[in-house]
Scaffold this active site. Structure first.
Site, PDB file in Angstrom:
ATOM      1  N   GLU A   1      34.251 -23.482  76.252  1.00 28.19           N
ATOM      2  CA  GLU A   1      35.623 -23.733  76.694  1.00 28.19           C
ATOM      3  C   GLU A   1      36.580 -22.574  76.457  1.00 28.19           C
ATOM      4  OE1 GLU A   1      35.770 -27.699  76.645  1.00 28.19           O
ATOM      5  OE2 GLU A   1      33.844 -27.728  75.648  1.00 28.19           O
TER       6      GLU A   1
ATOM      7  N   PRO B   1      24.170 -12.376  74.017  1.00 27.20           N
ATOM      8  CA  PRO B   1      25.363 -11.757  74.612  1.00 27.20           C
ATOM      9  C   PRO B   1      25.422 -11.897  76.136  1.00 27.20           C
ATOM     10  CG  PRO B   1      24.345 -10.282  73.007  1.00 27.20           C
ATOM     11  CD  PRO B   1      23.404 -11.445  73.177  1.00 27.20           C
TER      12      PRO B   1
END
Lengths: 747, 338
Positions: free
Chosen positions: A711, A638
């Site tokens: 992306e 994370p």
């Protein structure tokens, strides 16, 4: 039985962080070699024509200059185009540095001055005199729009627009609500922190070791071997650290060609580094002009979607990316027509830049959707929900997973979207208008064939190796976590080797597929090592593990033991010693499931919420908050995952408000080619960014359930900001970047 | 970047001498602009005279509340000098609006006055530029010019002066102290920088070989009624599209005296005493501010890409005068426009 907390899924600091901040991590231009010579690139001042004369006498006369390479004296390279084509090359003729007297774009490298020191090379380069015969050039896409054509040959890996479905023009004509948005995204340059550089170490008959700035050491290696006619065994490309790339390192760029050429010719180690200005002389996000028309019912449901894009490319190659397909994918609509065409300009060939195509196409679609929300009076989030689709209508396939609705809900809640007053210009504070904007983001989730090797030694140390790169994304860290989990060792016991062409085969590091692909390969190799270790333990006759069912065995903390009775077991070194092996080393190759690829569509999604404040009189914009809710399958780490999204959002802020290569079309040249004038966000431009990952279970896209994050963070961000500015000001700016001049009212 | 000789001067006299001994010498102090230009082959000196060891690095009190700032006082040191913060907050504010902390640590007061334009063409030797190579032409006039000048331009050059500090110094009516082969001179700030006219290659009225030794700033009587408002394309580390230095001597709601200078719009900090006179004796209202703005901007000429600067400057002037009148100067740390 004690349970081990797996490393995967927990926030972990970068394993390479210390090396990076202490300078121990070395980048392409930081590798040294005995007797290193230095190259300086001379760039073309004109955009099109030929070199009538290039005078290098004064430069050559300077003491310390070794050689000046030009088209007149360059060494021979491979004859055929295909030999110059790298893994990601678009169709056409790859650019060959110093190939001939022809000038194809401003800034094209036309000479390389090689000298004993960098200072001498640079000084001498300023003495090279060039006489050009110029020809008329074109760099203005709008002026060349009518020359646009459908690329006759598709670029490998890039899907052309799907065939039209239904009758989009007809459905538009009869649609009760009609929206049309013309938009423009300018050329943007990647500008990673580390400029492109290559240090080529000459090893005599052993060949060369090339420290290149690259996202694919093996792509660079095969290009070098092919272009210069070398045996691949004589070319090793080593790029353990990459100071950002954003796609600019996918193709071997001209610095590596020039450095290798000079090293081979001089039989000496050579380094070539590009200046920041020269970072504006190759690949870039192509300027793209778009028109999106949407037809909808008064209920906001889409009845017609049309999206047409014209993008720039060079005279040499038909660079292509997926710009318009998103408009047939993201929302449910039965009448869709999409076109994508190219227009040639006298520029360098564009190059994939973070979320290539999607960044541009989704911007156009999502500002049109915002206009539709405004036209129908439907809340922008509600409008997307009404048009939600659980099927990829472009290919008529279900998704491997799609938790986009959860992104909308969780993002809206975190942002406080319900506090938005619907009408533009309805929220203000002091002299500033306040705007809330929203957009959806989408990117492909891909896994590629990939190999990795794992080596376990009796001391319990595990080394994993694969050729992929870490361009700042956290690849080292997640591979280390995956390996540590597979063999039950602490992360400190794992060494991860990447960025080296001699390591097991890996695809270029791009497309957001590295975590899914290299991660799966490392996992597979480590599991094989684990199985082999257990096999050895089972084969030891006096062992408590002799002939035990492997499923009843755990490997952890340097021991192999019975899961049900941890006291019954052996240390790894004991197993290996008794078995007479000094290491267990195995390589595995993983592939995406071919059946799933045929039957399912795989994408990551996001919901981006932005708050802006716009000074009503002065038009100065501040982005004050961004919430990005992302659905990208399993999150391996994370902490590094959040950083990926933060970086994407920051780049999206730049796209929305700042980034633009300013062309002088008379000179055919980018004029703001430095960081003082080509603006990217500084700290003062970047607000609190809140990143949320929604739960998304995906058992199809990759063995680890990973979909990739490189992306998705940028997609949708610029549209969310543009939509927020519309909400704040009532002004729709569809020509990026949204600078003050575009917001200043005429009053 | 070419090769060059180097002398470290031990005294002002030595510096002047060393400079005169070479045909194409430059003084170097912080080097934040000169070295940059040398890397681009825009400046190609044959010799650098390093003046960083000269005793010109003090901020001293002058008579009548004036401040004398040595040419080598760093931008950061000057911005955080207690006397500057208390008595010349407009100066501190302009300094902090410029560049980045790293650059402000290196850059000097004298060097800041001699910053060269950020015009793209000036910086790119592959293109023509009358300022860099006289007679080659000015592609900016019909090219990329959104950052360029709207006032005082010529058909040979539309470059702007990039300094923030200088805009404040213009408003404060500073004097530049110089010395040179022909002795000492005092140059009023308004006469220090020049317009491009037909000699755009010359930025200032300094004679060759002259060295700035100090800047003298007379006492200002604005109290809290001042501001430096800088508008740019991002919230930090960008040159001004338009900046405004304003100082008002107030008597209740009425303006007694005004100083107003613009940055980012001309080849020099732009001031017009007539525009300031329009404010004298007037109530501090938007109406008064607009009249002064219109006067100051009369004669502005838009080019292909910078016409917006006229409207932007007009509004920026009004906003800045509002801030000054209210005694709420623009903060340079809070990145929102007040």
């Amino acid at each position: 039985m004690t349970t081990v907390t797996p490393f995967v899924g927990t926030p972990r600091s970068r394993v390479d962080g210390r090396a990076k901040v202490t300078g121990a991590a070395r980048y392409a231009a930081e590798f040294d070699a005995p007797d290193l010579a230095h190259g300086w690139v001379v760039s073309s001042a004109v955009a099109r024509g030929r070199i009538a004369r290039i005078d290098t006498d004064a430069a050559m006369a300077m003491p310390g200059v070794l050689k000046i390479f030009t088209h007149e004296n360059r060494p021979r390279t491979a004859w055929f185009d295909y030999k110059h084509r790298d893994q990601t090359a678009p169709p056409g003729h790859p650019f060959r540095p110093l190939y001939s007297d022809t000038i194809l774009h401003s800034g094209q490298p036309i000479a390389l001055v090689v000298a004993e020191t960098l200072d001498i090379a640079r000084d001498a380069a300023s003495l090279v005199r060039v006489l050009y015969e110029t020809e008329e050039h074109a760099t203005d896409l709008a002026a060349r729009r009518d020359t646009a054509y459908v690329p006759p040959k598709k670029r490998s890996g890039i899907k052309p627009p799907p065939k039209p479905r239904g009758d989009a023009p007809g459905a538009f004509t009869s649609a009760p609500v009609q929206v049309r948005q013309e938009s423009r995204v300018p050329a943007e340059y990647h500008n990673p922190m580390e400029p492109h550089a290559a240090t080529v170490v000459w090893k005599g008959k052993d060949g060369i070791v090339v420290h290149d700035k690259t996202q694919g050491a093996q792509n660079s290696q095969s290009y070098i071997a092919s272009v210069f006619g070398l045996s691949p065994s004589k070319v090793q490309v080593v790029a353990p650290f990459v100071g950002g790339a954003f796609g600019s390192g996918l193709r071997p760029q001209y610095q590596v060609f020039l450095a290798v050429m000079a090293a081979l010719e001089l039989e000496r180690s050579v380094r070539v580094s590009l200046t920041r200005d020269q970072m504006f002389t190759f690949g870039h996000r192509p300027e793209t002009l778009q028109i999106v028309t949407l037809g909808a019912g008064r209920d906001g449901k889409l009845v017609s979607v049309q999206h047409d894009a014209v993008a720039e490319t060079s005279r040499l190659e038909d660079y292509q990316e997926v710009v318009v397909n998103w408009s047939g994918l993201l929302y449910r609509c039965d009448n869709v027509a999409l076109t994508y065409r190219l227009a040639q300009l006298d520029v360098s060939t564009p190059c994939d830049m973070r979320a290539p195509g999607a960044t541009i196409g989704v911007f156009a679609l999502e500002i049109a959707m915002d206009e539709l929300a405004h036209a129908t009076g439907i809340d922008p989030v509600e409008l997307r929900l009404r048009n939600h689709t659980d099927r990829d209508q472009n290919e008529d396939k279900p998704f491997t997973s799609k938790e986009l609705r959860a992104c909308y809900a969780k993002g809206a809640e975190r942002f406080g979207w319900s506090k938005r007053k619907p009408a533009p210009r309805s929220m203000r504070e002091g002299s500033e208008l306040v705007g809330y904007g929203f957009a959806t983001g989408v990117w492909e989730a891909m896994m590629m064939k990939s190999s990795a090797r794992a080596t376990l030694t009796p001391d319990g140390r595990l080394t994993v190796a694969t050729a992929t790169a870490d361009i700042g994304t956290g690849t080292y860290t997640i591979l280390t976590q995956i390996a540590a989990d597979a063999l039950g060792v602490p992360m400190e016991k794992v060494t991860t080797l990447i960025g080296d062409s001699s390591l097991p085969t890996s695809p270029i590091e791009g497309g957001s597929w590295a975590a899914a692909s290299s991660g799966a390969a490392v996992d597979a190799a480590c599991r094989s090592v684990r199985d082999a270790l257990i096999g050895l333990a089972r084969g030891l006759e006096d062992s408590p593990l002799a002939n035990i069912d492997p499923d009843r065995v755990t490997v952890r903390d340097g021991r192999v033991f019975l899961t049900a009775d941890p006291d019954q077991g052996l240390a790894i070194d004991a197993v290996m010693a008794a078995s007479g092996v000094d290491k267990i080393e195995l390589e595995e190759t993983v592939l995406p499931d071919p059946k799933t690829m045929l039957t399912h569509a795989a994408y990551t999604h996001s919901a981006v919420f932005a708050e802006v404040r716009v000074d009503e009189e002065l038009g100065i914009v501040r982005v004050t908050r961004v919430v990005n809710a992302v659905a990208a399958g399993r999150i391996l780490n994370p902490k590094t995952a959040r950083s990926q999204i933060l970086g994407g959002v920051v780049m999206g802020i730049g796209m929305a408000l700042e980034e633009e290569a300013l062309h002088d079309h008379k000179l055919g040249r980018v004029m703001n080619h430095n960081f003082a004038e080509y603006h990217i966000p500084v700290n003062a431009d970047v607000p609190d960014i809140d990143v949320l990952f929604v739960e998304e279970h995906d058992d199809k896209v990759s063995p680890l359930g990973v979909k990739g994050l490189g992306e998705i963070g940028i997609v949708g961000t610029a549209a969310a900001i543009a939509n927020a500015i519309f909400h704040a000001t009532g002004k729709r700016v569809n020509d990026l970047p949204i600078t003050v001049d575009k917001l200043l009212d005429e009053a | 970047m070419n090769r060059f000789g180097y002398t470290r001067a031990g005294s002002v006299a030595e510096a002047i001498q060393a400079f005169a001994a070479h045909p194409d010498a430059r003084f170097i102090a912080g080097g934040t602009n000169l070295v940059d230009l040398m890397k681009y082959d825009v400046e190609t000196p044959d010799h650098l005279v390093d003046i960083t060891r000269l005793p010109l690095d003090q901020v001293e009190d002058g008579t009548d509340g004036a401040l004398r700032v040595g040419a080598l006082v760093g931008n950061a040191d000057l911005a955080y000098d207690r006397r500057v913060q208390e008595r010349f907050p407009l100066l501190a504010s302009a300094l902090l609006a410029g560049a980045s902390p790293q650059l402000r640590n290196m850059a000097t007061t004298g060097g800041n006055l001699l910053q060269r334009t950020r015009c793209h063409y000036f910086y790119d030797p592959a293109t023509p530029c009358n300022k860099r190579e006289p007679g080659t032409g000015c592609p900016a006039i019909q090219g990329v010019n959104r950052n360029h000048a709207i006032l005082g331009t010529s058909e040979r050059c539309i470059a702007t002066h990039p300094s923030d500090l200088c805009v404040a110094l213009a408003a404060l009516e500073a004097t530049v102290l110089v010395t040179g082969p022909n002795g000492d001179r005092r140059i009023p700030f308004a006469e220090f920088h020049r317009l491009p006219d037909d000699r755009p290659e010359i930025d200032t009225t300094l004679a060759p070989g002259e060295l700035i030794t100090a800047v003298e700033i007379p006492a200002a009587d604005f109290g809290a009624h001042h501001t430096y408002l800088k508008l740019r394309d991002r919230h930090s580390y960008a040159f001004a599209l338009v900046s405004v230095a304003a100082g008002l001597a107030m008597d209740g709601g009425r303006i007694v005296r005004a100083r107003l200078a613009l940055g980012g719009v001309a080849h020099k900090p732009w001031r017009d005493p007539a525009a300031e006179a329009l404010l004298s004796g007037q109530p501090a209202t938007d109406d008064s501010f607009r009249k002064a703005a219109d006067h100051l901007l009369s004669g502005a000429v838009p080019r292909s890409g910078n016409g917006f600067k006229i409207a932007l400057a007009r509004r920026a002037i009004v906003r800045a005068l509002r801030q000054a009148a209210a005694g709420t100067p623009q903060s340079q740390t809070d990145k929102r426009i007040q």
